[in-house]
Design a protein around this motif. Sequence first.
Motif, PDB file in Angstrom:
ATOM      1  N   LEU A   1      54.594   1.408 -11.043  1.00  0.00           N
ATOM      2  CA  LEU A   1      54.520   0.499 -12.193  1.00  0.00           C
ATOM      3  C   LEU A   1      53.353  -0.473 -12.116  1.00  0.00           C
ATOM      4  CD1 LEU A   1      57.973  -1.019 -13.242  1.00  0.00           C
ATOM      5  CD2 LEU A   1      56.235  -0.051 -14.727  1.00  0.00           C
ATOM      6  N   THR A   2      53.208  -1.126 -10.962  1.00  0.00           N
ATOM      7  CA  THR A   2      52.240  -2.217 -10.895  1.00  0.00           C
ATOM      8  C   THR A   2      50.795  -1.748 -10.850  1.00  0.00           C
ATOM      9  OG1 THR A   2      52.677  -2.286  -8.541  1.00  0.00           O
ATOM     10  CG2 THR A   2      53.767  -3.945  -9.884  1.00  0.00           C
ATOM     11  N   SER A   3      50.573  -0.450 -10.635  1.00  0.00           N
ATOM     12  CA  SER A   3      49.179  -0.001 -10.623  1.00  0.00           C
ATOM     13  C   SER A   3      48.902   1.072 -11.675  1.00  0.00           C
ATOM     14  CB  SER A   3      48.802   0.498  -9.224  1.00  0.00           C
ATOM     15  OG  SER A   3      49.712   1.481  -8.792  1.00  0.00           O
ATOM     16  N   ALA A   4      49.889   1.372 -12.534  1.00  0.00           N
ATOM     17  CA  ALA A   4      49.718   2.435 -13.527  1.00  0.00           C
ATOM     18  C   ALA A   4      48.751   2.024 -14.633  1.00  0.00           C
ATOM     19  CB  ALA A   4      51.073   2.788 -14.131  1.00  0.00           C
ATOM     20  N   LYS A   5      48.031   3.009 -15.189  1.00  0.00           N
ATOM     21  CA  LYS A   5      47.122   2.742 -16.311  1.00  0.00           C
ATOM     22  C   LYS A   5      47.898   2.713 -17.626  1.00  0.00           C
ATOM     23  CE  LYS A   5      42.588   3.776 -14.766  1.00  0.00           C
ATOM     24  NZ  LYS A   5      42.864   3.954 -13.332  1.00  0.00           N
ATOM     25  N   ILE A   6      48.956   3.513 -17.683  1.00  0.00           N
ATOM     26  CA  ILE A   6      49.793   3.558 -18.895  1.00  0.00           C
ATOM     27  C   ILE A   6      51.244   3.355 -18.474  1.00  0.00           C
ATOM     28  CG2 ILE A   6      50.456   4.927 -20.925  1.00  0.00           C
ATOM     29  CD1 ILE A   6      47.972   6.660 -20.421  1.00  0.00           C
TER      30      ILE A   6
ATOM     31  N   PRO B   1      48.778  -2.961 -17.566  1.00  0.00           N
ATOM     32  CA  PRO B   1      48.110  -1.656 -17.681  1.00  0.00           C
ATOM     33  C   PRO B   1      47.118  -1.636 -18.850  1.00  0.00           C
ATOM     34  CG  PRO B   1      50.271  -1.553 -18.689  1.00  0.00           C
ATOM     35  CD  PRO B   1      50.133  -2.948 -18.120  1.00  0.00           C
ATOM     36  N   GLU B   2      46.382  -0.542 -18.962  1.00  0.00           N
ATOM     37  CA  GLU B   2      45.498  -0.347 -20.119  1.00  0.00           C
ATOM     38  C   GLU B   2      46.340  -0.267 -21.392  1.00  0.00           C
ATOM     39  OE1 GLU B   2      41.970   0.312 -20.107  1.00  0.00           O
ATOM     40  OE2 GLU B   2      42.145  -0.529 -18.097  1.00  0.00           O
ATOM     41  N   VAL B   3      47.420   0.502 -21.307  1.00  0.00           N
ATOM     42  CA  VAL B   3      48.289   0.691 -22.484  1.00  0.00           C
ATOM     43  C   VAL B   3      49.747   0.481 -22.073  1.00  0.00           C
ATOM     44  CG1 VAL B   3      49.014   2.261 -24.316  1.00  0.00           C
ATOM     45  CG2 VAL B   3      46.678   2.412 -23.404  1.00  0.00           C
ATOM     46  N   TYR B   4      50.431  -0.388 -22.809  1.00  0.00           N
ATOM     47  CA  TYR B   4      51.856  -0.632 -22.579  1.00  0.00           C
ATOM     48  C   TYR B   4      52.604  -0.258 -23.846  1.00  0.00           C
ATOM     49  CZ  TYR B   4      56.098  -3.059 -20.982  1.00  0.00           C
ATOM     50  OH  TYR B   4      57.371  -3.361 -20.577  1.00  0.00           O
ATOM     51  N   ILE B   5      53.474   0.731 -23.737  1.00  0.00           N
ATOM     52  CA  ILE B   5      54.225   1.174 -24.915  1.00  0.00           C
ATOM     53  C   ILE B   5      55.664   0.685 -24.781  1.00  0.00           C
ATOM     54  CG2 ILE B   5      54.896   3.152 -26.340  1.00  0.00           C
ATOM     55  CD1 ILE B   5      52.535   4.695 -25.177  1.00  0.00           C
TER      56      ILE B   5
ATOM     57  N   GLY C   1      56.101 -10.644 -18.406  1.00  0.00           N
ATOM     58  CA  GLY C   1      55.749  -9.622 -17.433  1.00  0.00           C
ATOM     59  C   GLY C   1      54.722  -8.615 -17.902  1.00  0.00           C
ATOM     60  N   MET C   2      54.388  -8.619 -19.220  1.00  0.00           N
ATOM     61  CA  MET C   2      53.508  -7.550 -19.710  1.00  0.00           C
ATOM     62  C   MET C   2      52.446  -7.992 -20.708  1.00  0.00           C
ATOM     63  SD  MET C   2      54.992  -7.604 -22.786  1.00  0.00           S
ATOM     64  CE  MET C   2      54.601  -6.169 -23.790  1.00  0.00           C
ATOM     65  N   LYS C   3      52.398  -9.297 -21.012  1.00  0.00           N
ATOM     66  CA  LYS C   3      51.513  -9.686 -22.117  1.00  0.00           C
ATOM     67  C   LYS C   3      50.034  -9.668 -21.747  1.00  0.00           C
ATOM     68  CE  LYS C   3      52.148 -14.586 -21.444  1.00  0.00           C
ATOM     69  NZ  LYS C   3      52.560 -15.859 -21.949  1.00  0.00           N
ATOM     70  N   ASP C   4      49.720  -9.424 -20.475  1.00  0.00           N
ATOM     71  CA  ASP C   4      48.310  -9.281 -20.111  1.00  0.00           C
ATOM     72  C   ASP C   4      47.846  -7.832 -20.155  1.00  0.00           C
ATOM     73  OD1 ASP C   4      47.911 -12.008 -19.783  1.00  0.00           O
ATOM     74  OD2 ASP C   4      48.701 -11.965 -17.741  1.00  0.00           O
ATOM     75  N   SER C   5      48.704  -6.952 -20.672  1.00  0.00           N
ATOM     76  CA  SER C   5      48.301  -5.555 -20.854  1.00  0.00           C
ATOM     77  C   SER C   5      47.146  -5.513 -21.852  1.00  0.00           C
ATOM     78  CB  SER C   5      49.471  -4.731 -21.402  1.00  0.00           C
ATOM     79  OG  SER C   5      50.601  -4.878 -20.576  1.00  0.00           O
ATOM     80  N   LYS C   6      46.245  -4.518 -21.665  1.00  0.00           N
ATOM     81  CA  LYS C   6      45.074  -4.474 -22.531  1.00  0.00           C
ATOM     82  C   LYS C   6      45.490  -4.152 -23.973  1.00  0.00           C
ATOM     83  CE  LYS C   6      40.327  -2.993 -22.364  1.00  0.00           C
ATOM     84  NZ  LYS C   6      39.634  -1.706 -22.260  1.00  0.00           N
ATOM     85  N   THR C   7      46.218  -3.076 -24.142  1.00  0.00           N
ATOM     86  CA  THR C   7      46.716  -2.730 -25.480  1.00  0.00           C
ATOM     87  C   THR C   7      48.231  -2.603 -25.424  1.00  0.00           C
ATOM     88  OG1 THR C   7      44.697  -1.509 -25.962  1.00  0.00           O
ATOM     89  CG2 THR C   7      46.607  -1.046 -27.351  1.00  0.00           C
ATOM     90  N   ILE C   8      48.904  -3.306 -26.320  1.00  0.00           N
ATOM     91  CA  ILE C   8      50.361  -3.212 -26.392  1.00  0.00           C
ATOM     92  C   ILE C   8      50.746  -2.462 -27.659  1.00  0.00           C
ATOM     93  CG2 ILE C   8      52.530  -4.498 -26.581  1.00  0.00           C
ATOM     94  CD1 ILE C   8      51.165  -6.779 -25.007  1.00  0.00           C
TER      95      ILE C   8
END
Lengths: 248, 309
Positions: B190-195, B251-255, B268-275
């Motif tokens: 999880l902590t190092s995944a791109k997607i 990550p780059e993309v968080y779905i 926990g996820m708002k610094d993802s590049k694209t949400i």
Amino acid sequence: MKILVPVKRVIDYNVKPRVKADGTGVDLANVKMSMNPFDEIAVEEAIRLKEAGKAEEIIAISVGPAKAAETLRTALAMGADRAILVETDAEVEPLAVAKILKAIVGEENPGLVILGKQAIDDDSNQTGQMLAALLGRPQGTFANKIDIDGDSVAVTREVDGGLETVKLTLPAIVTTDLRLNEPRYASLPNIMKAKKKQLDTKSPADYGVDITPRLKTLKVSEPPVRSAGIKIADVDALVAKLKEMGVA
Amino acid sequence: MKTLVWVEHDNAVVKDATLAVVTAAAKLGEVHLLVAGSGCRAVADAAAQIAGVGKVHLADNAAYEHGLAENVAPLVAELMGHHDAFVVPATSTGKNIAPRVAALLDVMQISDILSVEGEKTFTRPIYAGNAIATVESSDAKLVVTVRGTAFAKAEATGGSGVVEDVAGAGDAGLSSFVGAELAKSERPELTSAKIIVSGGRALKDSETFEQVIMPLADKLGAAVGASRAAVDAGYVPNDYQVGQTGKIVAPEVYIAVGISGAIQHLAGMKDSKTIIAINKDEDAPIFQVADIGLVADLFNAVPELTGKL
């Protein structure tokens, strides 16, 4: 054995905190305050251990302003037996809280101290570990399950890869994670009874602890704001977007 | 300043979380490492390759195998006699050990730093990341935990550190390791995944979660996360949780699928590049942070998406 449960009065977890315009902190005026959710879990666990015959007395402690007495009354209404308020209006850092708790442990000799793993205001996640260090006692942090067996306690911990179990010799320090239990609500009769339970008020000086902060907060600011993006019509549009980004 | 970085490892390989911490420590000064474990010489040799690393202290002792804080903290406290800052990843291991070290040194720890602003000045999130505090330490030594997503990773190779054995006191006799149930997964961490594909309470139960989320994750080569609600309801194990008190990801993309977007989850996820958010409630708070929002019933939309990829 006795169980000590430190609790903290914090902003209610449903309230969205607002940074003060002058950048000195978060605005807590007229904001709903509650017991730190992880501390509620700690109180609940202590009560369950008492109900299971593993503990005789539960002492709730709070270090904070006079209003933290309300938080202690909540702990008493849930089922703690008595409470100690170490009253101060100053902001007390985890290290100083741990030192105060160490002094109280010296007076009360509890078999377990159960603390929330972190407070949802400063998000430090330190006090339990620091208390364990100062006392030279073992620590079971981020507990998912606690199992007392004679003179030791098995603590199943929530760790990054899953779960891990450690065995600690008593007396020990435990910090709670979210899934240790679901805290009960205090019933009205118990809230009434709690008003008559013993609540002693002390000061940090009574325990000979210097609470001068080691950290200076230079400023508190808003995080970078994420603005809402676009809404798309259907799955095909989403597929197209993912292809654009090169992930599909 | 001489820093001592805690190397996160499993006695076999250096974990990625270490690399971001090396970057943070390098902003403070010289980077020395500590590899504490059992039968972990290979870890120390690999850690010595990390770019910019000086000395690698290797404490190889059965008592350090599982990173028990009671055994490890005195070792670190002793090494801190000739280091100025203990710099630790904000992982479950780091968060367990660092405050114990800080108290032994009579130092107030600075948790989860986002940036290094000066020799003793850092920024860190408070109130679930709804505010950022800039704090300055007045302690003689520093104990700092580092949010991995806030720092670039140091290069894992190219360095020429020197491994040096250190002895510690070993077993403090307070605690022992009983066992672990660690998730085994072919998917990225999880902590190092791109997607990341993450599911919420709307997924109904663990079978539905498995049937809806996993195929999409597999199609994208993504890691799988979850909201607290989904973990509490038992759809997935605790190590899937993303949020204020779970894992912090970027990550780059968080779905986000069927996740309403409580502030604790957003933390926990708002610094993802694209949400990307898929939710049938168009007023769900998740849409306030999502770059791309699809208002739809996830039980139709997600299988359709998986099929069309």
